[in-house]
Design an enzyme around this catalytic site. Structure first.
Site, PDB file in Angstrom:
ATOM      1  N   PRO A  99       0.842  -1.210   0.000  1.00  0.00           N
ATOM      2  CG  PRO A  99      -0.797  -1.567   1.645  1.00  0.00           C
ATOM      3  CD  PRO A  99       0.509  -2.104   1.124  1.00  0.00           C
ATOM      4  N   GLY A 103       3.212   4.223   5.430  1.00  0.00           N
ATOM      5  CA  GLY A 103       4.197   3.865   6.452  1.00  0.00           C
ATOM      6  C   GLY A 103       4.810   2.491   6.257  1.00  0.00           C
ATOM      7  CG  LEU A 104       2.764  -0.594   5.392  1.00  0.00           C
ATOM      8  CD1 LEU A 104       1.721  -1.562   4.842  1.00  0.00           C
ATOM      9  CD2 LEU A 104       3.225  -1.052   6.769  1.00  0.00           C
ATOM     10  N   GLY A 105       6.785   1.598   3.614  1.00  0.00           N
ATOM     11  CA  GLY A 105       8.031   1.633   2.839  1.00  0.00           C
ATOM     12  C   GLY A 105       7.864   1.383   1.350  1.00  0.00           C
ATOM     13  CG  ASP A 150      11.556   4.015   5.721  1.00  0.00           C
ATOM     14  OD1 ASP A 150      11.586   3.817   6.950  1.00  0.00           O
ATOM     15  OD2 ASP A 150      10.567   4.484   5.130  1.00  0.00           O
TER      16      ASP A 150
HETATM   17  O1  PMV Z   1       8.489   6.634   5.691  1.00  0.00           O
HETATM   18  P1  PMV Z   1       7.784   6.196   6.916  1.00  0.00           P
HETATM   19  O2  PMV Z   1       6.381   6.586   6.988  1.00  0.00           O
HETATM   20  O3  PMV Z   1       8.021   4.762   7.222  1.00  0.00           O
HETATM   21  O4  PMV Z   1       8.476   6.976   8.143  1.00  0.00           O
HETATM   22  C1  PMV Z   1       9.829   6.849   8.381  1.00  0.00           C
HETATM   23  C2  PMV Z   1      10.148   6.986   9.817  1.00  0.00           C
HETATM   24  C3  PMV Z   1      10.408   8.388  10.342  1.00  0.00           C
HETATM   25  O5  PMV Z   1      11.098   8.177  11.557  1.00  0.00           O
HETATM   26  C4  PMV Z   1       9.101   9.093  10.623  1.00  0.00           C
HETATM   27  C5  PMV Z   1      11.244   9.215   9.400  1.00  0.00           C
HETATM   28  C6  PMV Z   1      12.680   8.761   9.259  1.00  0.00           C
HETATM   29  O6  PMV Z   1      13.331   9.230   8.323  1.00  0.00           O
HETATM   30  O7  PMV Z   1      13.161   7.968  10.071  1.00  0.00           O
END
Ligand code: PMV
Length: 312
Positions: A99, A103-105, A150
């Site tokens: 998706p 937040g799932l990369g 990520d």
């Molecule tokens: O890209 P996301 O939604 O998985 O968020 C990454 C995690 C954060 O800590 C919010 C940002 C980061 O660069 O670490």
């Protein structure tokens, strides 16, 4: 044709604070993947690339795309990294079951799948460290100040204990555990959430530094619990982390509803995962309870749910 793929990811503990130098734990989602297929075209200019990404309704030549379009960026970065300029005309097809903006990369997985397919197709597969570094360049363009978590977890496809600027540390999972993921269906805009936290930190440095320290405490607690297979304590660490994410200001009513629903249905702990403000929550569950908790989340309005076994 050369086909390669890359996984999605979850952040188990420590998002946002990780941007400010605190540790975080992340794990790959091997069953959710982006796939890239590279094949030489019979016709076309040397160095041309025809890119198709049906999920985002994209079909264009590389030179037609805006220079900061993420697919264009990763194709050019990969060519630069391999010092390849005049390759035979190429078709690149990208698809993903992850998706988007939740937040799932998904964006990171697409970057890594593409650089893996291209580098393998041109006979120079890249080591995970280089894959991670190239994907990080794309993140920087789109998220301003990414921590690098990520690209690290996706490129290595292993659970990681991550500290910004430190060497990557895989961490041992004592025994597999089960998570239920629930998507609010609302977009999670990483650069917006990270920007909002930055403003809040600038306005109240002392308070936010203290919050980030407390997040780091939940990461330490959770890491030990994972190593020991102590799921009650891991659940507690997730709940504490969620309270802190709320105080940091990146939760939302929709996330809170799904988190509360999972807990009432028997989850041992639950929190948002990733940048927040929308996107996914994760709940630690007894394996036998996973189906019921997924159902409860769907009844409470989750747009998508999934059960995953971490460390299996
Ligand atoms: O890209 P996301 O939604 O998985 O968020 C990454 C995690 C954060 O800590 C919010 C940002 C980061 O660069 O670490």
């Amino acid at each position: 044709m050369t086909i390669a793929s890359a996984c999605g990811k979850i952040i188990l503990l420590g998002e946002h604070a990780v941007v400010y130098g605190r540790p975080a734990l992340a794990a790959p989602l091997p069953d959710l993947r982006a796939t890239a297929a590279a094949s030489d075209l019979a016709e076309g200019e040397p160095g041309s690339v025809c890119i198709e990404a049906p999920d985002i309704e994209l079909a264009a030549w590389l030179h037609e795309l805006s220079p900061d379009q993420p697919l264009a960026v990763i194709v050019r970065l990969t060519r630069q990294a391999l010092a390849i300029e005049k390759h035979p005309p190429l078709a690149l097809r990208v698809q993903s079951s992850i998706p988007v903006a939740s937040g799932l990369g998904s964006g990171t997985a697409v970057s890594v799948a593409v650089l893996r397919a291209l580098s393998a197709h041109w006979g120079h597969p890249l080591a995970p460290e280089r894959q991670s570094a190239l994907a990080f360049e794309v993140e920087k363009l789109h998220h301003g100040t990414p921590s690098g978590i990520d690209n690290t977890v996706v490129a290595y496809e292993q659970p990681v204990y991550f500290v910004r600027g430190d060497a990557t540390q895989p961490f041992p999972i004592g025994a597999p555990f089960t998570l239920v993921l629930g998507d609010t269906g609302l977009r999670s805009n990483t650069s917006m959430a990270v920007g909002m936290v930055l403003q809040a930190w600038q306005a109240e440095k002392e308070r936010f530094e203290a919050l980030f320290d407390r997040v780091a405490g939940t990461v330490a607690l959770g890491r030990k619990a994972i190593e020991q297979g102590d799921w009650a304590t891991l659940g507690e660490a997730m709940d504490k982390n969620q309270q802190l994410l709320q105080e940091i200001g990146v939760s939302s009513d929709e996330l809170e509803t799904l988190i509360e629903t999972a807990k009432q249905a028997g989850a041992l702990g639950a929190k948002l995962s990733g940048a927040g403000m929308g996107g996914n929550m994760i709940a630690l569950v007894e394996t036998e309870a996973a189906a019921d908790i997924e159902q409860a989340l769907q009844n409470a309005g989750a747009a998508w749910t999934m059960t995953v076994e971490v460390g299996a």
